[in-house]
Design a protein around this motif. Structure first.
Motif, short mmCIF file in Angstrom:
data_model
loop_
_atom_site.label_atom_id
_atom_site.label_comp_id
_atom_site.label_asym_id
_atom_site.label_seq_id
_atom_site.Cartn_x
_atom_site.Cartn_y
_atom_site.Cartn_z
N LEU A 22 5.54 -2.29 9.43
CA LEU A 22 6.02 -3.42 8.62
C LEU A 22 6.02 -3.04 7.14
CD1 LEU A 22 4.19 -6.56 10.13
CD2 LEU A 22 6.66 -6.16 10.10
N GLY A 23 5.02 -2.28 6.74
CA GLY A 23 4.91 -1.84 5.35
C GLY A 23 6.12 -1.03 4.91
N LYS A 24 6.60 -0.18 5.80
CA LYS A 24 7.78 0.64 5.47
C LYS A 24 8.99 -0.26 5.25
CE LYS A 24 6.62 5.13 7.35
NZ LYS A 24 5.67 5.05 8.49
N GLU A 25 9.14 -1.25 6.14
CA GLU A 25 10.26 -2.20 6.01
C GLU A 25 10.18 -2.99 4.71
OE1 GLU A 25 11.82 -5.14 9.03
OE2 GLU A 25 10.32 -4.11 10.25
N LEU A 26 8.98 -3.52 4.44
CA LEU A 26 8.80 -4.35 3.25
C LEU A 26 8.96 -3.53 1.97
CD1 LEU A 26 5.80 -6.57 4.44
CD2 LEU A 26 8.16 -7.30 4.10
N THR A 27 8.48 -2.30 2.00
CA THR A 27 8.62 -1.42 0.83
C THR A 27 10.10 -1.21 0.52
OG1 THR A 27 6.55 -0.32 1.39
CG2 THR A 27 8.02 0.84 -0.13
N ALA A 28 10.88 -0.94 1.56
CA ALA A 28 12.31 -0.72 1.36
C ALA A 28 13.01 -2.00 0.89
CB ALA A 28 12.94 -0.21 2.66
N ASP A 29 12.67 -3.12 1.52
CA ASP A 29 13.36 -4.38 1.22
C ASP A 29 12.99 -4.95 -0.15
OD1 ASP A 29 14.35 -4.03 3.71
OD2 ASP A 29 13.41 -5.79 4.62
N TYR A 30 11.78 -4.64 -0.63
CA TYR A 30 11.33 -5.25 -1.89
C TYR A 30 11.22 -4.27 -3.05
CZ TYR A 30 10.69 -9.70 0.39
OH TYR A 30 10.93 -10.88 1.05
N ALA A 31 11.72 -3.07 -2.87
CA ALA A 31 11.69 -2.09 -3.97
C ALA A 31 12.43 -2.65 -5.19
CB ALA A 31 12.32 -0.78 -3.52
N ARG A 32 11.80 -2.55 -6.34
CA ARG A 32 12.34 -3.02 -7.63
C ARG A 32 12.55 -4.54 -7.69
NH1 ARG A 32 14.35 1.61 -6.23
NH2 ARG A 32 16.07 0.61 -5.15
N LYS A 33 12.01 -5.29 -6.73
CA LYS A 33 12.17 -6.75 -6.77
C LYS A 33 10.91 -7.45 -7.29
CE LYS A 33 15.79 -7.43 -3.36
NZ LYS A 33 16.10 -7.78 -1.97
N ASP A 34 9.84 -6.69 -7.47
CA ASP A 34 8.60 -7.23 -8.01
C ASP A 34 8.21 -8.57 -7.33
OD1 ASP A 34 6.42 -7.16 -9.62
OD2 ASP A 34 7.47 -7.59 -11.49
N PRO A 35 8.09 -8.56 -6.01
CA PRO A 35 7.87 -9.82 -5.29
C PRO A 35 6.49 -10.44 -5.55
CG PRO A 35 7.53 -7.98 -3.81
CD PRO A 35 8.05 -7.40 -5.10
N ILE A 36 6.41 -11.74 -5.33
CA ILE A 36 5.11 -12.42 -5.31
C ILE A 36 4.77 -12.65 -3.84
CG2 ILE A 36 3.81 -14.48 -5.97
CD1 ILE A 36 5.72 -14.80 -8.36
N ILE A 37 3.66 -12.12 -3.41
CA ILE A 37 3.26 -12.24 -2.01
C ILE A 37 2.29 -13.42 -1.91
CG2 ILE A 37 2.41 -10.99 0.01
CD1 ILE A 37 4.40 -9.19 -1.21
N VAL A 38 2.73 -14.47 -1.24
CA VAL A 38 1.91 -15.67 -1.12
C VAL A 38 1.20 -15.70 0.24
CG1 VAL A 38 1.90 -18.20 -1.05
CG2 VAL A 38 3.37 -17.01 -2.69
N GLY A 39 -0.10 -15.60 0.21
CA GLY A 39 -0.89 -15.66 1.44
C GLY A 39 -1.32 -17.09 1.72
#
Ligand code: IMP
Ligand code: MG
Length: 180
Positions: A22-39
């Motif tokens: 999942l980390g690989k997917e998220l890294t690719a999808d959110y690169a340069r998007k500076d996401p806020i991860i809400v837990g």
């Protein structure tokens, strides 16, 4: 504590491997998007800590704490016990949740955050238990689909206990007064 577990459903190793994927997917999808991860507290805490360390791009952390009015059962009526602290307007937001069961929590969380006009809003859940769905939401990332068992460990609780088990196990029904 371990004696209350009927069977280990997902081992530490299985969880670790899936989170890395999942980390690989998220890294690719959110690169340069500076996401806020809400837990979504509290069940997500263990998953959150492991998941963000597999996201190899800049991200920010925030949390919200919600609960259903009636306590244990998913009544569908949710309240915010603690809101996020960030201004998410125009930002890319990823919701992390422990388990998608009836959908009441995720439906509520998604609408609550969508109202603040993020640039994008997606959901990542470790577990998906489709059998008891009431409010379907769109799941963008999911770790494992599981059968209709009550599971504990790796952050998930029964009456606030078992969150510290390192794996995900099926709780013996006699512990919560169910049938053996
Ligand atoms: P919902 O029914 O999709 O709203 O699920 C909401 C919450 O119920 C989850 O965030 C968990 O805290 C809890 N939950 C649902 N299924 C389980 C389970 O099998 N074990 C422990 N907690 C659960
Ligand atoms: Mg939860």
């Amino acid at each position: 504590m371990e004696k209350d577990i009927q069977e280990i459903l997902l081992t530490e190793e299985q969880i670790k491997t899936r989170i890395a994927e999942l980390g690989k997917e998220l890294t690719a999808d959110y690169a340069r998007k500076d996401p806020i991860i809400v837990g979504v507290l509290k069940g997500v805490v263990v998953f959150y800590a492991d998941m963000i360390r597999e996201i190899k791009t800049h991200c920010e952390m925030d949390f919200m704490w919600i609960s259903s009015y009636a306590g244990t059962n998913s009544t569908g009526k949710m309240e915010v016990k603690r809101d996020i602290a960030s201004d998410i307007k125009g930002r890319h937001v990823l919701i992390l949740e422990d388990i998608y069961d009836t959908g009441n929590s995720l439906d509520f969380t998604y609408r609550h955050l969508l109202a603040r006009e993020p640039a994008s809003l997606k959901i990542c859940t470790l577990l998906d238990k489709p059998s008891r769905r009431i409010k379907p939401v769109e799941l963008h990332y999911s770790g494992f689909t599981i059968p209709d068992y009550f599971v504990v460990g790796y952050g998930l609780d029964y009456a606030e206990k078992y969150r510290n088990l390192p794996y995900i196990g099926i709780l013996k029904p006699c512990v919560y007064g169910g049938e053996e």
